[in-house]
Design a protein around this motif. Structure first.
Motif, PDB file in Angstrom:
ATOM      1  N   GLU A   1       0.846  -1.186   0.000  1.00  0.00           N
ATOM      2  CA  GLU A   1       0.000   0.000   0.000  1.00  0.00           C
ATOM      3  C   GLU A   1       0.891   1.249   0.000  1.00  0.00           C
ATOM      4  OE1 GLU A   1      -4.160  -0.864   2.069  1.00  0.00           O
ATOM      5  OE2 GLU A   1      -2.459  -1.096   3.438  1.00  0.00           O
ATOM      6  N   VAL A   2       0.390   2.317  -0.613  1.00  0.00           N
ATOM      7  CA  VAL A   2       1.158   3.543  -0.799  1.00  0.00           C
ATOM      8  C   VAL A   2       0.543   4.659   0.041  1.00  0.00           C
ATOM      9  CG1 VAL A   2       1.931   5.239  -2.500  1.00  0.00           C
ATOM     10  CG2 VAL A   2       1.742   2.826  -3.155  1.00  0.00           C
ATOM     11  N   ARG A   3       1.393   5.307   0.866  1.00  0.00           N
ATOM     12  CA  ARG A   3       0.951   6.477   1.632  1.00  0.00           C
ATOM     13  C   ARG A   3       1.141   7.709   0.768  1.00  0.00           C
ATOM     14  NH1 ARG A   3       4.032   8.022   5.896  1.00  0.00           N
ATOM     15  NH2 ARG A   3       5.774   6.796   5.131  1.00  0.00           N
ATOM     16  N   ILE A   4       0.097   8.538   0.671  1.00  0.00           N
ATOM     17  CA  ILE A   4       0.175   9.758  -0.126  1.00  0.00           C
ATOM     18  C   ILE A   4      -0.196  10.948   0.754  1.00  0.00           C
ATOM     19  CG2 ILE A   4      -0.770  11.016  -2.106  1.00  0.00           C
ATOM     20  CD1 ILE A   4      -1.290   8.324  -3.450  1.00  0.00           C
ATOM     21  N   SER A   5       0.697  11.935   0.788  1.00  0.00           N
ATOM     22  CA  SER A   5       0.382  13.220   1.417  1.00  0.00           C
ATOM     23  C   SER A   5      -0.326  14.045   0.353  1.00  0.00           C
ATOM     24  CB  SER A   5       1.665  13.943   1.855  1.00  0.00           C
ATOM     25  OG  SER A   5       2.354  13.173   2.803  1.00  0.00           O
ATOM     26  N   THR A   6      -1.535  14.476   0.648  1.00  0.00           N
ATOM     27  CA  THR A   6      -2.323  15.184  -0.361  1.00  0.00           C
ATOM     28  C   THR A   6      -2.268  16.690  -0.144  1.00  0.00           C
ATOM     29  OG1 THR A   6      -4.370  15.087   0.919  1.00  0.00           O
ATOM     30  CG2 THR A   6      -3.912  13.230  -0.540  1.00  0.00           C
ATOM     31  N   TYR A   7      -2.434  17.416  -1.246  1.00  0.00           N
ATOM     32  CA  TYR A   7      -2.483  18.870  -1.210  1.00  0.00           C
ATOM     33  C   TYR A   7      -3.882  19.360  -1.582  1.00  0.00           C
ATOM     34  CZ  TYR A   7       2.554  18.082  -1.407  1.00  0.00           C
ATOM     35  OH  TYR A   7       3.826  17.645  -1.162  1.00  0.00           O
ATOM     36  N   THR A   8      -4.852  18.481  -1.479  1.00  0.00           N
ATOM     37  CA  THR A   8      -6.235  18.810  -1.793  1.00  0.00           C
ATOM     38  C   THR A   8      -6.965  19.163  -0.509  1.00  0.00           C
ATOM     39  OG1 THR A   8      -6.801  16.467  -1.653  1.00  0.00           O
ATOM     40  CG2 THR A   8      -6.306  17.344  -3.844  1.00  0.00           C
TER      41      THR A   8
ATOM     42  N   THR B   1      -6.166   8.598   6.252  1.00  0.00           N
ATOM     43  CA  THR B   1      -5.379   8.481   7.482  1.00  0.00           C
ATOM     44  C   THR B   1      -5.161   9.894   8.014  1.00  0.00           C
ATOM     45  OG1 THR B   1      -3.235   8.656   6.382  1.00  0.00           O
ATOM     46  CG2 THR B   1      -4.159   6.431   6.620  1.00  0.00           C
ATOM     47  N   LYS B   2      -4.519   9.998   9.168  1.00  0.00           N
ATOM     48  CA  LYS B   2      -4.316  11.332   9.740  1.00  0.00           C
ATOM     49  C   LYS B   2      -3.374  12.196   8.903  1.00  0.00           C
ATOM     50  CE  LYS B   2      -0.557  10.154  12.821  1.00  0.00           C
ATOM     51  NZ  LYS B   2       0.034  10.340  14.114  1.00  0.00           N
ATOM     52  N   ASP B   3      -2.496  11.568   8.106  1.00  0.00           N
ATOM     53  CA  ASP B   3      -1.525  12.315   7.315  1.00  0.00           C
ATOM     54  C   ASP B   3      -1.838  12.358   5.826  1.00  0.00           C
ATOM     55  OD1 ASP B   3      -0.046  12.753   9.634  1.00  0.00           O
ATOM     56  OD2 ASP B   3       1.122  10.920   9.359  1.00  0.00           O
ATOM     57  N   GLY B   4      -2.999  11.921   5.403  1.00  0.00           N
ATOM     58  CA  GLY B   4      -3.340  11.891   3.977  1.00  0.00           C
ATOM     59  C   GLY B   4      -4.194  10.691   3.661  1.00  0.00           C
ATOM     60  N   VAL B   5      -3.740   9.873   2.692  1.00  0.00           N
ATOM     61  CA  VAL B   5      -4.482   8.666   2.321  1.00  0.00           C
ATOM     62  C   VAL B   5      -3.508   7.504   2.137  1.00  0.00           C
ATOM     63  CG1 VAL B   5      -6.392   9.883   1.213  1.00  0.00           C
ATOM     64  CG2 VAL B   5      -4.420   9.231  -0.139  1.00  0.00           C
ATOM     65  N   VAL B   6      -4.049   6.286   2.277  1.00  0.00           N
ATOM     66  CA  VAL B   6      -3.323   5.058   1.976  1.00  0.00           C
ATOM     67  C   VAL B   6      -4.056   4.418   0.814  1.00  0.00           C
ATOM     68  CG1 VAL B   6      -2.712   2.758   2.816  1.00  0.00           C
ATOM     69  CG2 VAL B   6      -2.450   4.739   4.318  1.00  0.00           C
ATOM     70  N   CYS B   7      -3.308   4.077  -0.241  1.00  0.00           N
ATOM     71  CA  CYS B   7      -3.921   3.602  -1.480  1.00  0.00           C
ATOM     72  C   CYS B   7      -3.363   2.249  -1.910  1.00  0.00           C
ATOM     73  CB  CYS B   7      -3.653   4.593  -2.612  1.00  0.00           C
ATOM     74  SG  CYS B   7      -4.197   6.261  -2.283  1.00  0.00           S
ATOM     75  N   ARG B   8      -4.222   1.490  -2.585  1.00  0.00           N
ATOM     76  CA  ARG B   8      -3.795   0.305  -3.324  1.00  0.00           C
ATOM     77  C   ARG B   8      -3.653   0.750  -4.767  1.00  0.00           C
ATOM     78  NH1 ARG B   8      -1.598  -3.667  -1.450  1.00  0.00           N
ATOM     79  NH2 ARG B   8      -2.370  -4.998  -3.080  1.00  0.00           N
TER      80      ARG B   8
END
Length: 188
Positions: free
Chosen positions: A24-31, A60-67
């Motif tokens: 799974e990939v953690r992404i910090s979002t700017y949206t 998640t608290k820091d952005g999203v976790v994606c498959r």
């Protein structure tokens, strides 16, 4: 893949690394809403080439976790750390009336609000941690300069007219406010 100047790419997130052992990939979002990045599905690199496709996401608290298809291990996800994720401007929802995206400011003419003097054009919008600032290219040449993107320095933005009305702060060493003659009035 070439990026169209009529449909520029907008930075919407950055891969922060892997999450768990299944890729799974953690992404910090700017949206504004972190989950809105999942609606874009296919994210691009800065050059317009494919970066990631989001199959599923959770907040998640820091952005999203994606498959993401093709990312099957933690090592593969960690290898993507730092990858910037973009979408075409046309993929973003249209802003409400009197709203705009910061990217829409690039290329606008900047004039002084009181004198109507041409100050230049917006080259870019930057944020070095203390708030947004506009990088201005003077029309008469010379080095670019920065204008804080605050209500005081930029009281009016007229996207439809391609215009920003600005009241730049005084430069170091310049007198601020009315001159002494104006303060004292005419004493003849």
């Amino acid at each position: 893949m070439a990026v169209s100047p009529d449909d520029p790419l907008i930075l919407v997130g950055r891969v922060a690394g892997g999450f768990g052992v299944r890729g799974e990939v953690r992404i910090s979002t700017y949206t504004e809403d972190p989950m809105s990045i999942a609606a874009f599905k296919a994210l691009k690199r800065q050059d317009g080439s494919p970066a990631l496709t989001i199959a599923s996401a959770r907040k998640t608290k820091d952005g999203v976790v994606c498959r993401c298809p093709g990312v099957e291990t933690k090592e593969a996800a960690d290898a993507l750390r730092g990858l910037r994720l973009y979408v075409p401007r046309s993929a973003l929802p249209e802003p409400d009336e009197d709203e705009f995206y910061l990217t829409d400011l690039v290329g606008l003419t900047v004039r002084h609000i009181q004198t109507d003097q041409l100050l230049g054009r917006v080259k870019s919008v930057q944020n070095f941690g203390a708030g947004d600032i506009l990088e201005i290219t003077p029309d008469l040449g010379g080095p670019t300069w920065y204008l804080p993107f605050t209500r005081a320095a930029v009281p009016e933005v007229k996207i439809s007219e391609g215009l920003i009305l600005a009241d730049p702060p005084a430069l170091v060493g310049e007198h601020e406010g009315p001159s002494e003659d104006e303060e004292l009035g005419d004493r003849d």
